[in-house]
Scaffold this motif. Structure first.
Motif, PDB file in Angstrom:
ATOM      1  N   ASN A  59      37.020  50.777  57.591  1.00  0.00           N
ATOM      2  CA  ASN A  59      36.455  51.198  56.276  1.00  0.00           C
ATOM      3  C   ASN A  59      36.003  49.543  55.677  1.00  0.00           C
ATOM      4  OD1 ASN A  59      39.711  51.163  55.481  1.00  0.00           O
ATOM      5  ND2 ASN A  59      38.449  49.964  53.822  1.00  0.00           N
ATOM      6  N   ASP A  60      34.959  49.713  54.784  1.00  0.00           N
ATOM      7  CA  ASP A  60      34.269  48.300  54.262  1.00  0.00           C
ATOM      8  C   ASP A  60      35.497  47.925  53.359  1.00  0.00           C
ATOM      9  OD1 ASP A  60      32.144  48.652  55.875  1.00  0.00           O
ATOM     10  OD2 ASP A  60      30.835  49.177  54.203  1.00  0.00           O
ATOM     11  N   VAL A  61      35.492  46.654  53.281  1.00  0.00           N
ATOM     12  CA  VAL A  61      36.277  46.079  52.064  1.00  0.00           C
ATOM     13  C   VAL A  61      35.357  45.239  51.136  1.00  0.00           C
ATOM     14  CG1 VAL A  61      38.295  44.365  51.710  1.00  0.00           C
ATOM     15  CG2 VAL A  61      38.165  45.818  53.548  1.00  0.00           C
ATOM     16  N   TYR A  62      35.460  45.411  49.665  1.00  0.00           N
ATOM     17  CA  TYR A  62      34.812  44.775  48.827  1.00  0.00           C
ATOM     18  C   TYR A  62      35.575  43.493  48.476  1.00  0.00           C
ATOM     19  CZ  TYR A  62      32.080  49.038  47.858  1.00  0.00           C
ATOM     20  OH  TYR A  62      31.104  50.229  48.072  1.00  0.00           O
ATOM     21  N   VAL A  63      34.643  42.309  48.349  1.00  0.00           N
ATOM     22  CA  VAL A  63      35.154  41.171  47.995  1.00  0.00           C
ATOM     23  C   VAL A  63      34.735  41.206  46.473  1.00  0.00           C
ATOM     24  CG1 VAL A  63      35.274  38.534  48.390  1.00  0.00           C
ATOM     25  CG2 VAL A  63      35.204  40.245  50.299  1.00  0.00           C
ATOM     26  N   VAL A  64      35.761  40.902  45.572  1.00  0.00           N
ATOM     27  CA  VAL A  64      35.200  40.737  44.268  1.00  0.00           C
ATOM     28  C   VAL A  64      35.729  39.377  43.602  1.00  0.00           C
ATOM     29  CG1 VAL A  64      35.435  41.798  41.824  1.00  0.00           C
ATOM     30  CG2 VAL A  64      35.410  43.182  43.651  1.00  0.00           C
ATOM     31  N   THR A  65      34.717  38.562  43.239  1.00  0.00           N
ATOM     32  CA  THR A  65      35.044  37.213  42.632  1.00  0.00           C
ATOM     33  C   THR A  65      35.159  37.252  41.319  1.00  0.00           C
ATOM     34  OG1 THR A  65      33.974  36.393  44.771  1.00  0.00           O
ATOM     35  CG2 THR A  65      34.346  34.910  42.950  1.00  0.00           C
ATOM     36  N   ALA A  66      36.249  36.753  40.723  1.00  0.00           N
ATOM     37  CA  ALA A  66      36.354  36.740  39.249  1.00  0.00           C
ATOM     38  C   ALA A  66      35.624  35.265  38.706  1.00  0.00           C
ATOM     39  CB  ALA A  66      37.755  36.535  38.826  1.00  0.00           C
ATOM     40  N   ASP A  67      35.510  35.341  37.510  1.00  0.00           N
ATOM     41  CA  ASP A  67      34.748  33.933  36.793  1.00  0.00           C
ATOM     42  C   ASP A  67      35.550  32.745  37.063  1.00  0.00           C
ATOM     43  OD1 ASP A  67      32.679  35.789  35.785  1.00  0.00           O
ATOM     44  OD2 ASP A  67      33.817  35.692  33.691  1.00  0.00           O
ATOM     45  N   ASP A  68      36.728  32.892  37.361  1.00  0.00           N
ATOM     46  CA  ASP A  68      37.650  31.601  37.660  1.00  0.00           C
ATOM     47  C   ASP A  68      37.701  31.441  39.251  1.00  0.00           C
ATOM     48  OD1 ASP A  68      39.504  33.335  38.827  1.00  0.00           O
ATOM     49  OD2 ASP A  68      41.091  32.845  37.462  1.00  0.00           O
ATOM     50  N   GLY A  69      36.807  32.072  39.954  1.00  0.00           N
ATOM     51  CA  GLY A  69      36.549  31.691  41.420  1.00  0.00           C
ATOM     52  C   GLY A  69      37.644  32.496  42.342  1.00  0.00           C
ATOM     53  N   THR A  70      38.533  33.205  41.857  1.00  0.00           N
ATOM     54  CA  THR A  70      39.705  33.889  42.518  1.00  0.00           C
ATOM     55  C   THR A  70      38.824  35.451  43.044  1.00  0.00           C
ATOM     56  OG1 THR A  70      40.551  35.113  40.625  1.00  0.00           O
ATOM     57  CG2 THR A  70      41.722  33.094  41.304  1.00  0.00           C
ATOM     58  N   GLU A  71      39.235  35.471  44.485  1.00  0.00           N
ATOM     59  CA  GLU A  71      38.904  36.614  45.149  1.00  0.00           C
ATOM     60  C   GLU A  71      39.873  37.846  45.209  1.00  0.00           C
ATOM     61  OE1 GLU A  71      37.350  35.338  48.817  1.00  0.00           O
ATOM     62  OE2 GLU A  71      35.559  34.676  47.995  1.00  0.00           O
ATOM     63  N   THR A  72      39.328  39.182  45.070  1.00  0.00           N
ATOM     64  CA  THR A  72      40.265  40.179  45.245  1.00  0.00           C
ATOM     65  C   THR A  72      39.578  41.131  46.148  1.00  0.00           C
ATOM     66  OG1 THR A  72      41.124  39.908  42.885  1.00  0.00           O
ATOM     67  CG2 THR A  72      41.504  42.067  44.046  1.00  0.00           C
ATOM     68  N   LEU A  73      40.356  41.745  47.301  1.00  0.00           N
ATOM     69  CA  LEU A  73      39.624  42.555  48.062  1.00  0.00           C
ATOM     70  C   LEU A  73      40.029  43.912  47.694  1.00  0.00           C
ATOM     71  CD1 LEU A  73      40.593  40.595  51.447  1.00  0.00           C
ATOM     72  CD2 LEU A  73      38.649  40.288  50.125  1.00  0.00           C
ATOM     73  N   PHE A  74      39.191  44.812  47.792  1.00  0.00           N
ATOM     74  CA  PHE A  74      39.419  46.180  47.784  1.00  0.00           C
ATOM     75  C   PHE A  74      38.936  47.003  48.922  1.00  0.00           C
ATOM     76  CE2 PHE A  74      38.683  44.449  43.377  1.00  0.00           C
ATOM     77  CZ  PHE A  74      39.976  44.728  42.701  1.00  0.00           C
ATOM     78  N   ALA A  75      39.693  47.819  49.216  1.00  0.00           N
ATOM     79  CA  ALA A  75      39.114  48.785  50.452  1.00  0.00           C
ATOM     80  C   ALA A  75      38.088  49.881  49.675  1.00  0.00           C
ATOM     81  CB  ALA A  75      40.396  49.583  50.851  1.00  0.00           C
ATOM     82  N   ALA A  76      36.912  50.073  50.307  1.00  0.00           N
ATOM     83  CA  ALA A  76      36.102  50.917  50.060  1.00  0.00           C
ATOM     84  C   ALA A  76      36.278  52.274  50.315  1.00  0.00           C
ATOM     85  CB  ALA A  76      34.645  50.403  50.395  1.00  0.00           C
ATOM     86  N   ILE A  77      37.337  52.742  49.726  1.00  0.00           N
ATOM     87  CA  ILE A  77      37.900  54.109  50.081  1.00  0.00           C
ATOM     88  C   ILE A  77      37.587  54.821  48.703  1.00  0.00           C
ATOM     89  CG2 ILE A  77      38.905  53.636  52.127  1.00  0.00           C
ATOM     90  CD1 ILE A  77      41.559  53.657  50.535  1.00  0.00           C
ATOM     91  N   PRO A  78      37.732  56.154  48.767  1.00  0.00           N
ATOM     92  CA  PRO A  78      37.680  56.980  47.490  1.00  0.00           C
ATOM     93  C   PRO A  78      38.892  56.823  46.735  1.00  0.00           C
ATOM     94  CG  PRO A  78      36.761  58.326  49.318  1.00  0.00           C
ATOM     95  CD  PRO A  78      37.594  57.110  50.077  1.00  0.00           C
ATOM     96  N   ASP A  79      39.917  56.601  47.396  1.00  0.00           N
ATOM     97  CA  ASP A  79      41.110  56.473  46.263  1.00  0.00           C
ATOM     98  C   ASP A  79      41.032  55.156  45.456  1.00  0.00           C
ATOM     99  OD1 ASP A  79      42.426  58.610  47.353  1.00  0.00           O
ATOM    100  OD2 ASP A  79      43.773  57.725  48.546  1.00  0.00           O
TER     101      ASP A  79
END
Length: 167
Positions: free
Chosen positions: A125-145
């Motif tokens: 599955n794809d993984v979304y990389v989300v970058t906050a304003d402070d530069g920290t990255e969080t990874l989210f599995a691109a799945i319906p859950d």
């Protein structure tokens, strides 16, 4: 022509034989699209496709005017691109990655988590990389859950972060 948006569908990785054919590593979920192509763009220049066939995990393609190995070698490591109107239409609920990049990502309580800055293609599955304003990255599995809604036009994604994600 300068107003066309170009999208990469593959990269030329090697010459094939001595008659100007090239090997293209596809960067698309639709490799059969190469078999129907009439033209493509390399460095903004339009190339007419003479022939194309799938071979193992690559596409073997011949462009009009690229008639020998030396000419083919000049195209190495270049992207093969198409304009937006030549992209394969997607089914409802599917999105092209470049249409999602830059989307603002929210949790279920409407807290902004950051912007989608990359999509990692892992195979399962794809993984979304989300970058906050402070530069920290969080990874989210691109799945319906996890990914609850995507609005590509509004550049808005809503996720249900797993318990381990600090908010």
């Amino acid at each position: 022509m300068a107003d066309l948006d170009f999208f990469t569908i593959g990269q030329i990785v090697a010459p094939h034989g001595v008659r100007g054919d090239v090997r293209i590593y596809p960067d698309t979920d639709f490799p059969n699209r190469f078999l129907k192509m009439k033209y493509g763009y390399i460095d903004g220049k339009k190339y007419e496709v003479q022939s194309a066939r799938l071979h193992k995990r690559v596409v073997l393609m011949k462009f009009v005017g690229v008639d020998d190995r030396n000419a083919a070698e000049k195209l190495l490591k270049k992207d093969l691109q198409v304009p937006r109107e030549d992209l394969v239409p997607l089914k409802k609920g599917q999105h092209y990655i470049y249409d999602l990049i830059g989307s603002v990502v929210y949790d279920l309580e409407e807290h902004e988590l950051g912007k989608l800055t990359d999509v990692l293609r892992t195979g399962s599955n794809d993984v979304y990389v989300v970058t906050a304003d402070d530069g920290t990255e969080t990874l989210f599995a691109a799945i319906p859950d996890v990914v609850k809604s995507v609005d590509a036009e509004a550049k808005r994604i809503v996720v249900d972060p797993p318990e381990w994600v600090d908010e």
